[in-house]
Scaffold this active site. Structure first.
Site, short mmCIF file in Angstrom:
data_model
loop_
_atom_site.label_atom_id
_atom_site.label_comp_id
_atom_site.label_asym_id
_atom_site.label_seq_id
_atom_site.Cartn_x
_atom_site.Cartn_y
_atom_site.Cartn_z
CB CYS A 2 -0.88 -0.15 1.14
SG CYS A 2 -1.66 -1.69 1.45
NE ARG A 27 4.00 1.54 -2.07
CZ ARG A 27 4.99 1.32 -1.55
NH1 ARG A 27 6.29 1.54 -2.00
NH2 ARG A 27 5.12 0.73 -0.37
CD1 TRP A 74 -3.39 -6.18 -1.73
CD2 TRP A 74 -3.91 -5.25 -3.72
NE1 TRP A 74 -3.67 -7.25 -2.84
CE2 TRP A 74 -3.80 -6.51 -3.92
CE3 TRP A 74 -3.93 -4.29 -4.84
CZ2 TRP A 74 -4.33 -7.00 -5.45
CZ3 TRP A 74 -4.41 -4.82 -5.97
CH2 TRP A 74 -4.43 -6.30 -6.33
CG ASN A 98 2.45 -0.88 3.47
OD1 ASN A 98 1.91 -1.94 3.05
ND2 ASN A 98 3.59 -0.41 2.76
N GLY A 99 1.01 -3.07 5.59
CA GLY A 99 1.48 -4.15 6.44
C GLY A 99 0.25 -5.07 7.07
CD GLU A 480 17.07 -18.36 -6.58
OE1 GLU A 480 17.14 -16.69 -6.50
OE2 GLU A 480 17.38 -18.67 -7.79
CE LYS A 484 18.36 -14.35 -7.27
NZ LYS A 484 18.13 -15.15 -8.31
CD GLU A 487 20.94 -14.80 -11.65
OE1 GLU A 487 20.25 -14.74 -12.52
OE2 GLU A 487 20.72 -15.07 -10.51
CG HIS A 503 25.39 -41.14 -5.20
ND1 HIS A 503 25.48 -42.18 -5.31
CD2 HIS A 503 24.44 -40.55 -4.17
CE1 HIS A 503 24.64 -42.78 -4.31
NE2 HIS A 503 23.95 -42.03 -3.65
CE LYS A 604 13.94 -8.27 -13.20
NZ LYS A 604 14.56 -9.26 -11.99
#
Length: 609
Positions: A2, A27, A74, A98-99, A480, A484, A487, A503, A604
């Site tokens: 929000c 937002r 929101w 907000n939250g 992941e 990262k 990257e 293995h 991106k």
């Protein structure tokens, strides 16, 4: 995610509030409102839908007060109606928020026993009543807010406006961001520098746990213990940039730190937080009970989100899942029985291989559901059902907040599948949804470990190779983490299922090889620890990411560097454990001096094969 804005100025505040809220439209929101002091009296204007509806109401019913707050909402708790729109108010104050307040139910019951009358379905209203009760007992606005903040559990940003207090706003943050703007005889608070850009380029950012007293003369900032603190005052470039980095060095850092907020935003779209159940905002064009199999295809980080989701769908819904890299799926001539479900995950919604895989699935008469961050994208347009991730614009090439929002959306969908198929009891659903509701707070706690992670990164930056290990849902997080690091730091890294160590990868272990073990204390923890011991026996340098119980269990005299994360429900642990692997890669790259936001050779959105 929000939007919050507050103004103490010399001119009518309402037009300024609207101008700032327009800059926060990116937002996402479903209602909006403002409150000003008219002759010292709190006066509100609110409206459902877009800001044009609020503007139209202000034309009919103008406000002239010079002190006010505004909000784009929101919906989390309660439908997106005018009554549930912010600001929420009592006779003493108005507040924008907000939250998510996790303990709002117990606070509401307590306040109702004390005579508070609630008029909305929101969690925010408990904040207004909590502070009001303290003021009715004689506390000043500052004292009342100071007493209320420790009672709120969750991640939040707040701005308060008080009746009769023309020269006072109070702001606070725990997890969600809040900026302070310094003007000439005017002061501002806002969700980010973009909201403040029309009025000032001089801003300061509250740190986690801070609260601030704002008057026309300036801002007095306090930490969570009430101590007066100084925060850096910066020159913002938000007026010339679409998205501002805030007080972060890179967009990637800002986006990592936005995760408590945007994950909460995403969850709010798919959960009924008051009832603690999944509430998808759309009708599904298929029946989960009639599905025999789910196919998931994606690329890069989104593929790892799909790998985590496989565990969830199979565990919660007893539904077999096949996960493919989209560039392989599209050429494999996969036999797909008509009438099953294919899920495609993409941040941009334009990934060429994923889009081609979607078209193949359509040709095979699959129901197609996409999880994307851009709801107007090609993948979204060609899907039968779209689940937006609501992460907001992600500028850094290495995906961070989009990944955790993908996980949030997939978790909600898997729980819904479990309930629809009768594989998940109502009590299990409530437990899982409750764990998801707590996620913004736990993400924020994980971010609090950043200084410790930065120290670990100093050692990692000296290495040529790194190994990541995990079991169960931690295995995709190991993948992941390795991605990262590759990257953005250009260090060679590999992620493995911990059980595969013997293995082959164990041949790489020596005293120069850091091994990062991702192991919340879950049903496979002991198995993972046994693999960790195999590394220790060969002189490997161990970094263990676990929770308090796991740290205690693994502390057997080995030379292990341990990062202790918040204790969370094992099923949703991947959302929390994503944060330290992101931060570890980020700080390693910063130490090495690479271009974090735009790493070499990467784009991106990959719109070609």
């Amino acid at each position: 995610m929000c939007g919050i804005i507050g103004v103490i100025g010399q001119e009518p505040a309402a037009p300024q509030l609207i101008d700032a809220l327009k800059r926060l439209e990116y937002r996402g929101y479903d209602s909006a409102g403002v409150a000003t002091l008219e002759g010292g009296k709190l006066t509100r204007r609110r409206a459902e839908g877009k800001l044009k509806n609020l503007e139209a109401r202000l034309l009919r019913e103008p406000l002239t007060g010079t002190t006010g707050i505004g909000h784009t909402r929101w919906a989390t708790h309660g439908r997106p109606t005018e009554n549930n729109a912010h600001p929420h108010a009592t006779e003493k104050l108005a507040v924008v928020h907000n939250g998510i307040i996790e303990n709002f139910s117990e606070l509401r019951r307590e306040l109702e026993k004390q005579g508070a009358k609630f008029s909305t379905d929101t969690d925010t209203e408990v904040i207004a009543h909590l502070v009001t009760v303290a003021m009715k007992r004689g506390a000043s606005p500052i004292e009342a807010v100071k007493a209320a903040l420790p009672r709120l559990r969750g991640a939040f940003a707040l701005a308060f406006l008080f009746a009769g207090e023309e020269n006072l706003l109070i702001g606070a943050r725990q997890g969600s961001p809040l900026a302070i703007g310094f003007g000439d005889g005017s002061m501002y608070v806002g969700s980010d520098a973009i909201a403040l850009a029309p009025f000032t380029d001089t801003v300061s950012y509250l740190e986690d746990g801070d609260w601030v007293i704002v008057t026309r003369g300036g801002a007095e900032m306090h930490d969570r213990d009430g101590n007066v603190v100084q925060r850096a005052v910066l020159k913002s470039q938000a007026s010339v940039l679409l998205i501002d980095k805030g007080n972060h060095r890179h967009f990637m850092a800002k986006e990592i730190h936005e995760q408590p907020e945007v994950v909460g935003h995403t969850l709010a779209n798919y959960l009924d937080m008051a009832a603690e159940r999944v509430a998808l905002p759309f009708a599904l064009p298929f029946d989960f009970k009639k599905l025999n199999r789910i196919s998931i295809a994606a690329c890069g980080t989104a593929y790892y989100a799909g790998m985590v989701a496989r565990y969830w769908f199979e565990q919660f819904a007893q539904l077999p899942v096949e996960v493919d890299i989209a560039s392989e799926f599209r050429y494999r001539d996969v036999p797909l029985a008509p009438g099953n479900l294919a899920i495609f995950v993409s941040q941009s919604g334009e990934t060429a291989d994923t889009l081609a895989s979607l078209r193949y699935a359509h040709a095979q008469q699959q129901h197609v559901l996409s999880i994307v961050n851009v709801p107007t994208s090609s993948i979204a347009r060609e899907s039968d059902v779209v689940m937006p991730t609501l992460a907001g614009p992600e500028i850094g090439v290495a995906s961070t907040k989009a990944f955790t929002c993908q996980l949030a959306a997939l978790a909600a969908l898997a729980i819904a599948a479990g309930r629809a198929r009768g594989a998940l009891a109502e009590s299990d659903e409530k437990a899982l949804v409750h764990a998801l509701i707590e996620m913004p707070r736990h993400l924020n706690d994980a971010l609090g470990l950043e200084p410790q992670i930065e120290q670990m990164a100093r050692d990692l930056a000296k290495c040529r190779d790194v190994l990541y290990l995990g079991r169960g849902t931690s295995f995709p997080i190991a993948l992941e983490g390795a991605l990262k690091l590759k990257e953005i730091s250009y260090i060679h890294a590999e992620g493995y299922a911990a059980g595969e160590l013997k293995h082959g990868p164990i041949a790489l272990i020596d005293e120069n090889m850091p091994v990062i073990v991702i192991a919340p204390h879950d049903k496979v923890f002991e198995k993972t620890v046994s693999n960790m011991q195999e590394v220790a026996a060969r002189g490997g340098r161990l970094i263990l990411m676990t929770d308090a119980k796991g740290a205690a269990a693994a502390n057997d005299g080995q030379s292990v560097m341990t990062l202790t994360l918040p204790t969370v429900h094992a099923a949703v642990a991947p959302l929390v454990y994503a944060v330290p692997v992101q931060l570890l890669a980020y700080h390693t790259a910063v130490i090495m001096g690479t271009d974090v936001d735009q790493p070499r050779n990467l784009a991106k959105s990959v719109t070609v094969e």
